[in-house]
Design an enzyme around this catalytic site. Structure first.
Site, short mmCIF file in Angstrom:
data_model
loop_
_atom_site.label_atom_id
_atom_site.label_comp_id
_atom_site.label_asym_id
_atom_site.label_seq_id
_atom_site.Cartn_x
_atom_site.Cartn_y
_atom_site.Cartn_z
N CYS A 1 90.34 20.49 -12.12
CA CYS A 1 89.06 19.79 -12.27
C CYS A 1 88.14 20.63 -13.13
CB CYS A 1 88.38 19.62 -10.92
SG CYS A 1 89.40 18.81 -9.73
N THR B 1 106.54 53.62 -20.40
CA THR B 1 107.27 54.27 -19.31
C THR B 1 107.63 53.23 -18.25
OG1 THR B 1 106.07 56.30 -19.73
CG2 THR B 1 107.10 56.10 -17.56
N ASN C 1 108.02 24.30 -12.17
CA ASN C 1 107.22 24.93 -11.11
C ASN C 1 106.27 23.96 -10.41
OD1 ASN C 1 106.19 25.38 -13.92
ND2 ASN C 1 104.32 25.82 -12.81
N HIS D 1 108.13 38.43 -8.09
CA HIS D 1 107.24 38.06 -6.98
C HIS D 1 107.47 36.66 -6.44
CE1 HIS D 1 103.90 35.59 -8.91
NE2 HIS D 1 104.50 36.06 -10.00
C1 LIG Z 1 108.13 28.61 -14.32
C2 LIG Z 1 107.27 29.83 -14.40
N1 LIG Z 1 107.26 30.55 -15.52
C3 LIG Z 1 106.51 31.66 -15.64
C4 LIG Z 1 105.70 32.10 -14.61
C5 LIG Z 1 104.91 33.36 -14.77
O1 LIG Z 1 105.53 34.43 -14.07
P1 LIG Z 1 104.69 35.72 -13.66
O2 LIG Z 1 103.71 35.29 -12.60
O3 LIG Z 1 105.71 36.69 -13.14
O4 LIG Z 1 104.02 36.23 -14.89
C6 LIG Z 1 105.67 31.37 -13.41
C7 LIG Z 1 104.78 31.77 -12.31
O5 LIG Z 1 103.91 31.03 -11.90
C8 LIG Z 1 106.47 30.20 -13.30
O6 LIG Z 1 106.47 29.44 -12.21
#
Ligand SMILES: Cc1ncc(COP(=O)(O)O)c(C=O)c1O
Length: 382
Positions: free
Chosen positions: A324, A236, A149, A200
């Protein structure tokens, strides 16, 4: 500069089609899927339809999809669920995992699962050779993300999954930055057992995710209660959320053939433009295969604490690779694992592109950032 959002790896706007589909479910299918009356049966049918649609995109069977409350929960269920199911066995994950995996692996360590961290190359790719000796330990799970990420590097998932499968070890991939955007299926030569996704990041709702759990994978649930989701996740179900995830994924996959090359061209334009104007800039993971929507660059000679506020003032929304705290800069765990010395390479910023990104926005960044960097360097030299 016009406000420019280039932080789509953090989150994306809800797509209109997704919002409309979710509103319809919320208005017309509000029943509890566990209820036996008409309202319940309708909600159940809607939920199972969303599950089947998502499963078919992945090449899974519907019974292999567990809806979760987001990607973090899917990662927790995969890593902790395996550690608890295989009491005392080790957990193996890469050094550049998202904290949803790393922190869960550390929590599992406190419960008695020895933790082994796979190193990465200077370009942010997991060292495959480091895995083989660990497989002899018969770990509870090996977890490596599909796309990082922070720097966008694509990990060698088919190779890692094949090694684990040959050793009879469960392999998990956090595909949260990859699903929808890269071709990912669980039925085409990638013998992984667990795969996390999140809505999302692809125009779906926040707080909705799913874990693919291959049939026969022994997993301990983390949330106990009424036995929902085949006993894997009590509570649920969020029917509208499940529909939102399925619709968002269908839209991304439908458009991918056009969207992927478009994003790749925009990324090239950004990377080449910045390299030209800021010759000493370095691209993190430059030599590795990278997803065509995440670009991480390091800017030497720039004050890291001033960088993000300055970019924000210019109307540019991006992410920083460094955190930071009390005047000192802690480099990201990803760059540290790659051996990128922050004091030399400077602070890093992540641009992440999305469906709404335009060439005009990229050109604005290329026109603005170099001047800003120059100004900041001049200030630092005072
Ligand atoms: C590689 C990775 N794993 C896990 C997550 C966490 O996902 P969520 O925001 O749906 O909890 C993210 C989101 O930033 C992500 O980029």
């Amino acid at each position: 500069m016009e406000p420019t959002y280039l932080d789509y790896a953090a989150t994306t706007p809800l797509r209109r089609e997704v919002r409309e589909a979710m509103s319809r479910v919320q208005a017309e299918r509000f029943g509890n899927p566990s209820s036996l009356h008409r309202w319940g049966r309708e909600a159940r049918a809607t939920l199972e339809d969303a599950r089947a649609r998502l499963a078919s995109l992945l090449g899974a069977s519907p019974a292999e999809i567990v809806f979760t409350r987001g990607g973090t929960e899917a990662d927790n269920l995969a890593v902790m669920g395996r550690a608890r199911a295989a009491r005392g066995a080790a957990v193996v994950c890469s050094a550049i995992e998202h904290r949803a995996v790393l922190a869960t692996a550390r929590a599992a360590e406190l419960e008695g699962a020895p933790l082994h961290i796979l190193p990465v190359s200077r370009d942010g790719v997991v060292e495959i050779d480091a895995l083989s000796p660990l497989l002899g330990l018969r770990p509870a799970v090996v977890s490596v993300m599909w796309v990082n990420n922070e720097i966008g590097t694509i990990q060698p998932i088919p190779e890692l999954a094949a090694l684990c499968s040959a050793a009879g070890v469960v392999f998990h991939s956090d595909a949260i930055q990859a699903f929808g955007k890269l071709p990912i299926r669980v039925d085409e030569g990638v013998p992984l057992s667990l795969l996390s996704i999140s809505a999302h990041k692809i125009g779906g709702p926040k707080g909705v995710g799913a874990l693919f759990v291959r049939k026969g994978t022994d997993l301990a649930p983390l949330i106990h209660g009424g036995g929902h989701e085949r006993g894997m996740r009590a509570g649920t179900e969020d029917v509208a959320g499940a529909v939102g995830l399925a619709v968002a994924a269908e839209l991304w996959i439908r458009d991918r053939e056009v969207e992927s090359p478009r994003l790749a061209a925009l990324m090239r334009r950004l990377e080449e433009g910045l390299r030209e104007q800021i010759p000493d800039l370095s691209v993190n993971g430059a030599e590795a295969p990278r997803a065509p929507y995440i670009l991480s660059v390091s800017l030497p000679g720039v004050n890291s604490e001033m960088l993000l506020p300055a970019l924000d003032m210019e109307g540019l929304a991006v992410s920083s690779g460094s955190a930071c705290s009390s005047g000192t800069v802690t480099p990201s765990h990803v760059l540290t694992a790659m051996g990128v010395p922050a004091e030399i390479s400077g602070p890093s910023i992540r641009f992440s592109l999305g469906r709404e990104t335009t060439a005009a926005e990229i050109d604005r960044v290329v026109a603005t950032l170099p001047t800003l960097v120059e100004r900041m360097r001049a200030l630092a030299a005072l």
